[in-house]
Design a protein around this motif. Structure first.
Motif, PDB file in Angstrom:
ATOM      1  N   CYS A 205      -5.954  -5.238  10.833  1.00  0.00           N
ATOM      2  CA  CYS A 205      -6.261  -5.071   9.409  1.00  0.00           C
ATOM      3  C   CYS A 205      -5.908  -6.345   8.648  1.00  0.00           C
ATOM      4  CB  CYS A 205      -5.466  -3.887   8.861  1.00  0.00           C
ATOM      5  SG  CYS A 205      -5.124  -3.965   7.086  1.00  0.00           S
ATOM      6  N   THR A 206      -6.762  -6.733   7.718  1.00  0.00           N
ATOM      7  CA  THR A 206      -6.528  -7.949   6.927  1.00  0.00           C
ATOM      8  C   THR A 206      -6.258  -7.619   5.452  1.00  0.00           C
ATOM      9  OG1 THR A 206      -8.855  -8.133   6.400  1.00  0.00           O
ATOM     10  CG2 THR A 206      -8.120  -9.243   8.390  1.00  0.00           C
ATOM     11  N   PHE A 207      -6.007  -6.350   5.142  1.00  0.00           N
ATOM     12  CA  PHE A 207      -5.919  -5.913   3.744  1.00  0.00           C
ATOM     13  C   PHE A 207      -7.199  -6.273   2.985  1.00  0.00           C
ATOM     14  CE2 PHE A 207      -1.169  -5.207   2.341  1.00  0.00           C
ATOM     15  CZ  PHE A 207      -1.230  -3.916   2.840  1.00  0.00           C
ATOM     16  N   CYS A 208      -8.305  -6.357   3.707  1.00  0.00           N
ATOM     17  CA  CYS A 208      -9.603  -6.623   3.067  1.00  0.00           C
ATOM     18  C   CYS A 208      -9.590  -7.884   2.202  1.00  0.00           C
ATOM     19  CB  CYS A 208     -10.049  -5.426   2.238  1.00  0.00           C
ATOM     20  SG  CYS A 208     -10.606  -4.013   3.218  1.00  0.00           S
TER      21      CYS A 208
ATOM     22  N   PRO B   5      -9.303  -2.704  -1.416  1.00  0.00           N
ATOM     23  CA  PRO B   5      -9.614  -2.514   0.013  1.00  0.00           C
ATOM     24  C   PRO B   5     -10.500  -1.284   0.230  1.00  0.00           C
ATOM     25  CG  PRO B   5      -7.305  -3.055  -0.248  1.00  0.00           C
ATOM     26  CD  PRO B   5      -7.865  -2.912  -1.636  1.00  0.00           C
ATOM     27  N   ALA B   6     -11.306  -1.339   1.267  1.00  0.00           N
ATOM     28  CA  ALA B   6     -12.294  -0.278   1.510  1.00  0.00           C
ATOM     29  C   ALA B   6     -11.634   1.076   1.738  1.00  0.00           C
ATOM     30  CB  ALA B   6     -13.162  -0.653   2.710  1.00  0.00           C
ATOM     31  N   CYS B   7     -10.496   1.095   2.461  1.00  0.00           N
ATOM     32  CA  CYS B   7      -9.855   2.378   2.738  1.00  0.00           C
ATOM     33  C   CYS B   7      -9.292   2.969   1.446  1.00  0.00           C
ATOM     34  CB  CYS B   7      -8.762   2.224   3.790  1.00  0.00           C
ATOM     35  SG  CYS B   7      -7.492   1.023   3.387  1.00  0.00           S
TER      36      CYS B   7
ATOM     37  N   HIS C 107     -16.228  -3.657   8.682  1.00  0.00           N
ATOM     38  CA  HIS C 107     -15.649  -4.779   9.439  1.00  0.00           C
ATOM     39  C   HIS C 107     -16.211  -4.914  10.849  1.00  0.00           C
ATOM     40  CE1 HIS C 107     -12.285  -4.249   6.366  1.00  0.00           C
ATOM     41  NE2 HIS C 107     -12.845  -5.414   6.116  1.00  0.00           N
TER      42      HIS C 107
ATOM     43  N   TRP D 104      -8.041  -1.000  13.520  1.00  0.00           N
ATOM     44  CA  TRP D 104      -7.439  -1.614  12.335  1.00  0.00           C
ATOM     45  C   TRP D 104      -6.650  -0.561  11.576  1.00  0.00           C
ATOM     46  CZ3 TRP D 104     -10.609  -5.886   9.414  1.00  0.00           C
ATOM     47  CH2 TRP D 104     -11.018  -6.861  10.345  1.00  0.00           C
ATOM     48  N   ILE D 105      -7.200   0.653  11.504  1.00  0.00           N
ATOM     49  CA  ILE D 105      -6.510   1.762  10.850  1.00  0.00           C
ATOM     50  C   ILE D 105      -6.795   2.993  11.689  1.00  0.00           C
ATOM     51  CG2 ILE D 105      -8.443   1.981   9.187  1.00  0.00           C
ATOM     52  CD1 ILE D 105      -6.336   3.056   7.169  1.00  0.00           C
TER      53      ILE D 105
ATOM     54  N   CYS E   7     -13.355   1.509   6.811  1.00  0.00           N
ATOM     55  CA  CYS E   7     -12.891   0.236   7.367  1.00  0.00           C
ATOM     56  C   CYS E   7     -13.747  -0.168   8.557  1.00  0.00           C
ATOM     57  CB  CYS E   7     -11.427   0.354   7.786  1.00  0.00           C
ATOM     58  SG  CYS E   7     -10.749  -1.188   8.436  1.00  0.00           S
TER      59      CYS E   7
ATOM     60  N   LEU F  46      -1.608   1.372  10.001  1.00  0.00           N
ATOM     61  CA  LEU F  46      -2.317   0.096   9.965  1.00  0.00           C
ATOM     62  C   LEU F  46      -1.273  -1.010   9.966  1.00  0.00           C
ATOM     63  CD1 LEU F  46      -3.539  -0.655   6.361  1.00  0.00           C
ATOM     64  CD2 LEU F  46      -2.285   1.398   6.859  1.00  0.00           C
TER      65      LEU F  46
ATOM     66  N   MET G  30       0.847  -1.188   0.000  1.00  0.00           N
ATOM     67  CA  MET G  30       0.000   0.000   0.000  1.00  0.00           C
ATOM     68  C   MET G  30       0.883   1.238   0.000  1.00  0.00           C
ATOM     69  SD  MET G  30      -2.964   0.821   2.771  1.00  0.00           S
ATOM     70  CE  MET G  30      -4.252  -0.273   2.187  1.00  0.00           C
TER      71      MET G  30
END
Ligand code: SF4
Ligand code: SF4
Ligand code: SF4
Lengths: 131, 267
Positions: free
Chosen positions: B199-202, B212-214, B77, B91-92, B73, B122, B53
């Motif tokens: 965070c799971t990297f979506c 990813p959402a972010c 989640h 997560w972030i 995020c 994150l 990222m």
């Protein structure tokens, strides 16, 4: 002294207590659970069939769900190819529970009967039931 | 006439062999039944050798820009808000430059304004993640695409990973998070008391072919892609800008890059 009377009385009480569950149920019908499959999503299906046969799902759904979670979470394989070739997205919340939106009448009816309390629902959200 | 010790052991041994034999038969039947099925990845899934990222710090102008990204995020989640930092699950999040980059000794390389900015932090999805090394149950593991993943089904809450992570990227659930989630997203699970999360990297979005959402919420301020691919957006951005990573001297190989200068916006 052997106190025979007291011993016999004690034995009698002990037997009465341990056998209580058995004679308490004598004559009562043992009502097997009837999980309901009457949900809007299932009603809409032309072929009212789960992803595998009913017999398989009844006996093996817990093993299948274990495989599902390992496949999705650990192997990143999120599509299940059923034995008839149909494909399903692996998700308890989004695949299983979209059809079986009546958790209380479906999942719980058997789980309560069998006295099992799966902790899936500690994290996975059960569908919001209308009634 | 009772049995002697030898006799007793023989019987125990024989019954154990019998019991094990029985188990194998049961196992065989079960495996047989499940054999018909197969598992495959989703067809449109995004793939990479190593996801990374790139956060363009210069493009975050207002408080709103950070909030929008963090909320994206949090809301999908089911991240709880306990209202106090002691129990916080994050997560972030944001922190100051000094806290995020304690080793950076070149403040003159940066615009003055950057030093005042909050930085989005994150999990770094490290190349050599210490959290994976210490996890006794392999609940934390590294996927082949570089994502450091957490199997909530396996986490025993020992918090070794929290002690090992030099970035404070992990949170422990001290309480049942459910009552503290404002709007539950019915499509994503919650967590439970006693597990660690981050965070799971979506991964669930990448599997569907989504960013990813972010990243999606950032309006181009966050890029995401395969760092091993020279033609990826992340590599292009890094080749023409000045970027830093958090604590690279520790050797964990963080995969979050922060663009703080260079390119056309260079002051
Ligand atoms: S940032 Fe921390 S939690 Fe994330 S991979 Fe690196 S060590 Fe593990
Ligand atoms: S808390 Fe969970 S993920 Fe972390 S080290 Fe322990 S078992 Fe592994
Ligand atoms: S990549 Fe996904 S999980 Fe990680 S911070 Fe961004 S939105 Fe959250």
């Amino acid at each position: 002294m052997y106190n025979g009377g007291k011993i016999l009385l004690g034995l009698f009480i002990f037997l009465a207590v341990v056998t209580f569950p058995f004679y308490n149920n004598v004559g009562k019908a043992n009502v097997a659970p009837k999980p309901s499959i009457d949900t809007p999503a299932i009603q809409k299906l032309a072929d009212k069939k789960c992803i595998e046969s009913t017999a398989f799902m009844k006996a093996e759904h817990m093993q299948l769900l274990n495989q599902w979670r390992d496949s999705a979470v650990r192997d990143n394989s999120r599509v299940y190819v059923a034995s008839d070739g149909k494909k399903y997205i692996i998700s308890l919340q989004n695949t299983c529970m979209k059809c079986h939106s009546n958790k209380k009448e479906f999942c719980d009816s058997c789980h309560n009967y069998a006295g099992v309390n799966p902790y899936c629902w500690d994290c996975h959200l059960a569908p919001k039931e209308g009634k | 006439m009772g049995i002697d010790r030898r006799e007793f052991l023989k019987i125990v041994g024989a019954s154990a062999v019998f019991a094990l034999g029985g188990m194998t038969i049961v196992d065989a039947i079960m495996n047989d039944n499940a054999e018909a099925a197969q598992y495959t990845p989703e067809p449109g899934a995004l793939v990479a050798k190593q996801w990374a990222m790139v956060i363009d710090v210069r493009k975050f102008k207002t408080e709103e820009d950070y909030k929008r990204v963090i909320n994206a995020c949090n809301s999908i989640h089911n991240i709880p808000d306990f209202g106090e930092s002691k129990d916080e699950v994050k997560w972030i999040w944001t922190d100051t430059f000094e806290h995020a980059f304690p080793e950076q000794q070149e403040p003159e390389l940066m615009q003055e304004s950057l030093k005042e900015l909050p930085f989005l932090l994150l999990c770094n999805h490290c190349k050599n993640p210490p959290c994976v090394r210490v996890c006794p149950t392999k609940a934390t593991f590294k996927r082949s695409d570089g994502i450091v993943m957490q199997d909530m089904h396996r986490c025993i809450g020992c918090r070794f990973c929290m002690a090992a992570c030099p970035y404070g990227s992990r949170s422990f659930n001290w309480k049942d998070p459910r009552p503290h989630i404002k709007n539950e997203n019915p499509d994503y699970p919650t967590r439970t008391k006693g597990v660690v999360e981050k965070c799971t990297f979506c991964v669930e979005r990448l599997a569907k072919g989504l960013m990813p959402a972010c990243v999606e919420a950032s309006n181009g301020a966050i890029l995401f892609g395969d760092i091993t691919d020279p033609n990826s957006e992340v590599r292009k951005a890094l080749s023409s800008n000045y970027a830093i990573r958090r604590k690279p001297e520790l050797g964990t190989g963080p995969n979050i890059y922060y663009i703080i200068g260079g390119g056309s916006d260079n002051a």
